[in-house]
Each structure stands twice: as structure tokens, then as C-alpha cells.
Scaffold this active site. Structure first.
Site, PDB file in Angstrom:
ATOM      1  N   ASN B  82       0.811  -1.228   0.000  1.00 53.77           N
ATOM      2  CA  ASN B  82       0.000   0.000   0.000  1.00 53.77           C
ATOM      3  C   ASN B  82       0.844   1.278   0.000  1.00 53.77           C
ATOM      4  OD1 ASN B  82      -2.663  -1.257   0.160  1.00 53.77           O
ATOM      5  ND2 ASN B  82      -1.945  -1.983   2.149  1.00 53.77           N
ATOM      6  N   SER B 107       6.422  11.033   7.123  1.00 53.61           N
ATOM      7  CA  SER B 107       6.017  10.916   8.519  1.00 53.61           C
ATOM      8  C   SER B 107       7.190  11.071   9.474  1.00 53.61           C
ATOM      9  CB  SER B 107       5.394   9.532   8.736  1.00 53.61           C
ATOM     10  OG  SER B 107       5.266   9.245  10.121  1.00 53.61           O
ATOM     11  N   TYR B 144       6.481   1.001   8.973  1.00 58.91           N
ATOM     12  CA  TYR B 144       5.735   2.126   8.399  1.00 58.91           C
ATOM     13  C   TYR B 144       6.705   3.260   8.084  1.00 58.91           C
ATOM     14  CZ  TYR B 144       2.768   6.304   8.466  1.00 58.91           C
ATOM     15  OH  TYR B 144       2.170   7.499   8.176  1.00 58.91           O
ATOM     16  N   LYS B 148       7.728   5.104   4.504  1.00 59.06           N
ATOM     17  CA  LYS B 148       7.649   6.544   4.237  1.00 59.06           C
ATOM     18  C   LYS B 148       8.988   7.078   3.740  1.00 59.06           C
ATOM     19  CE  LYS B 148       3.343   7.344   4.893  1.00 59.06           C
ATOM     20  NZ  LYS B 148       2.536   7.878   3.763  1.00 59.06           N
TER      21      LYS B 148
END
Lengths: 245, 245
Positions: B82, B107, B144, B148
Site C-alpha cells: 500500500n 512521517s 511504516y 515513508k
């Protein structure tokens, strides 16, 4: 010292085994069987195969991770699966197994876009003072370079999360016997086979946390600094592309 | 100016649309329909759907790419598909369409591992001089964060290859109306909804090539520098978490 070498049948793997076959207890993983005189236990398959990789890292002290699609022109689907996902699978399996040390084959292509029209060919020449030293943010020249820089990120995450020692080697232009001819860029980033083996040997022997170094010989022409590899790994390259000009 | 907003239904998307709904001609893409009063043409589906994305970028002047798995604890399979693959699909479709400008929601988790045991909670406090400014190599605190930081690499590659203007915004802790309570870290990286909308507005208006900035309000507590966003984008944040303590 038991070491898993992924991508054992490739050029880098062959350079390493050429000089270090007898120095370590090897496990060799590659898509193709490296031959029946291979100096270690052989695992045939992909680094994206979690079961195979878990089996291959069991009980090893270190991993040299070279496997992946090696083509600078490789497409996104291939580098996403083979290089990015494959590197995650190897790193995570090593961390889960408690392996303390990983050397990762990154690439000059992680910073290829520094070579802008305005800078080349000047930076390939001996009177240039332009240097990259690994502290700069990457500028991948292609999607293969993106995948290698992502492997460096995964290594950073692994080190910070599991305290694994991770050395990322941005390999230059590895050619056997002599540097590329009539190719200034290749001469500026030449890595001889013996220097390649010595550099990865240092990655297996030196003490460090996380580092990014350039993997080139002691070329007069160069725009990658050798100092981080010298000071942090004790790398002492013996070859120089200028001796072949 | 026609702008595609991916992840339009999320918190960041809602902050942006809250102040800028009438300022641009919007196209909104999200997994879920943002509602029938949505201020623009709606595309429902995933950013990994190449056909849908190609349709959504057709004729736009800019893209704000927010979509992806937003969970810091997201697993590898999800962020690989994703966030990493999804960002490639959006960026490449934009480049193929000749879109000149992309703002990307990166992020704080891309640098979360800087917050070591030895540094916290000191760096969250007003007497600390510790600052990150976006020139440092990422240290993702989780997968995550790796995804990013990989999006930032893809942005760098896109800019160097297609001359697309790419702004990566390392978004802090976005909360509506007031900063997190009893949470020093969240107060140090608070981003108010109005400051978030203003920052992405600047990403759509300012002139730049490639940049990484931190997206936080003008907090007394902070360990991210505001200077790059101020000088390169003309960002003038109005809120400060100290006013709510």
C-alpha cells in the site's frame, strides 16, 4: 565463523569466495546451484522464499546479502519483489535467528543521480575534489538504485530495532583482472576482485553498529571517499585503476 | 489549479479540505467514498490500482499523495504493497501524465529511531537544542517509517529523472482543535489542522525542486527544525502546543 552468502553465484559472490573460500564456514544461497565444487552447503532458491531463508540462516554468525536483481535497468516489479522484499525477508530472518552481523551489497546506483550533466565528466578526473562519503541523502539514478537505498533503510531499521551490526557497501564497478577500458566513470569507481573480498572480510571482522561505505579500490580517479571504510572497517585497498591506464 | 488528493478521507486529507476546499479544483481518491458533499470529483479505490490512478491524474496540475496504510504498527506486507508500491504507482502515473508537482505525506516515523532512550524525554522539552532538519539520513522507527522514507527516495528519483517538483512533508502529530494531552512527544510534534492545510497550500504554491520538511506547528517544544519549511516554502505556522498546556 559460519556465514550465509546470498547471491553466491554472482560476480560479487565469486569475488568474495575467490579469496575467502577457506576463511569461513560458508552457506551459499542462490537461484542457481553454484556447482558441485562449491565451498559450502548450498541452498537453491529465492531470497523471497521465507522458509528457505529461515533454514539457511539457522545457526549462522553473519550474513552477506548480495542476492537480488542486479540489473541497473531492472523494472519496478522485479526490484520491488526481489530486492526490496527479498532484503526484508533476509534481514528479518537473520534478526529472528539472533544473527549479530549483516553486510549488505548496496550500489553506486543509490547515488547515481549526483552525476549530473553539470558535474560529469569532471568528477571522474583526478583533479576533482568532489566527494561523496555516505553521509549524504541518496539520489538513486534508477529504480534499482531506489531498491538498494531502501535496503540501506531496512538495515538502519534492523540495527536500531534488533541491535544487529549492519554494514552497507555501495559497490562501485566490480570487474575482474583489470578496470573497464575507455570508461572514466567505471575507472573512478573500479573495485578489483581482491579488494572486494578484502572489504567484505573487514565487514565480517570489524566492530561497528550501522554504517554506509563506498566499495571501490584505491583509484586515483574517484569521487567516493575511502575514509569511512578505512577508519570504520580497517579497509586497505591494494588496487588502483590508474595502474592500468 | 486542478489537484488530485489521494487519501482524501483520512485525517490529513480532511485537514487540507477543511481550509482549502474552495481554493482548488479537487479530485479526491480514497478507498472509501468521502461523502456526497465532497468538494470534487471522487475516485473510489486503491492507489495500487494503476488504471484508476492513471484516470485520476489525467489533466491535473499537482498531486497531494497521502494514501497508504497509516498505522505505525502496520506489517511489512501491507506497507510494501500500500505504501511503497502505491507511492510508486501514483508518482509514476503523475510523471507519465506530465504533472509538474507532487506533495507527499511522509512521517515523523521516518526518523523515529532518533528518539533513543538516552535522548528522551529531554528532546521533547523547551530547553533542548537537539534538532532534525531533514538533511539527516532517516532512522525509521518501524516498518511504516521505512515505507515513508522509501517514498521520499522515490520522490528524489522522480525529481531527478522527470524534473517533477517533489515536496516530502514529515508530518508530526496531527490532531484537531488541541494538541495531545499529557504526551510530551505529541506536543513536541503537534501539527494543528489549520497549519497542516497552510503547509500543503505552500507545497502547491511555492517554487522548489526536491525537498524534505517537517510538518509541525510553531511549538515551543520541538526537536524538528521549522527553518527549511519557512525558508523554502514560506510556511508560517500560527499554532503552538504551549498555548494549550
Amino acid at each position: 565463523m559460519k556465514v550465509l552468502l546470498t547471491g553466491a553465484s554472482g560476480h560479487v559472490g565469486q569475488a568474495i569466495l575467490g579469496d575467502l573460500a577457506d576463511e569461513y564456514e560458508w552457506r551459499l544461497l542462490d537461484l542457481e546451484h553454484p556447482g558441485h565444487d562449491a565451498p559450502g552447503e548450498v541452498f537453491v532458491g529465492s531470497v523471497t522464499d521465507e522458509e528457505l531463508v529461515a533454514e539457511a540462516v539457522e545457526g549462522v554468525d553473519a550474513v552477506i546479502h548480495l542476492a537480488g536483481d542486479p540489473r541497473p535497468e531492472a523494472g519496478w516489479d522485479s526490484v520491488l519483489e526481489n530486492n526490496i522484499n527479498g532484503t526484508y525477508v533476509v534481514f528479518k530472518a537473520a534478526a529472528d535467528e539472533g544473527v549479530g552481523r549483516i553486510a549488505f551489497a548496496s550500489s553506486n546506483h543509490a547515488v547515481g543521480a549526483f552525476e549530473t550533466e553539470g558535474l560529469i565528466p569532471d568528477i571522474y578526473r583526478t583533479d576533482s575534489t568532489f566527494r561523496l562519503d555516505g553521509s549524504e541523502l541518496p539520489r538513486p539514478g534508477n529504480l534499482y538504485g531506489v531498491s538498494k537505498a531502501t535496503g540501506e533503510l531496512l538495515g538502519r531499521w534492523l540495527h536500531d530495532t534488533f541491535e544487529t551490526s549492519v554494514a552497507c557497501v555501495r559497490i562501485g564497478n566490480l570487474t575482474k583482472d583489470h578496470p573497464p577500458k575507455d570508461y572514466e566513470r567505471g575507472q573512478a569507481m573500479w573495485l578489483s576482485y581482491p579488494d572486494c573480498a578484502h572489504l567484505f572480510d573487514r565487514c565480517l571482522q570489524a566492530s561497528y553498529g550501522y554504517l554506509i561505505v563506498y566499495g571501490i579500490s584505491n583509484n586515483d580517479r574517484r569521487y567516493y571517499s575511502l575514509e569511512p571504510a578505512r577508519t570504520m572497517l580497517g579497509y586497505q585497498p591494494q588496487d588502483n585503476s590508474a595502474e592500468f591506464e
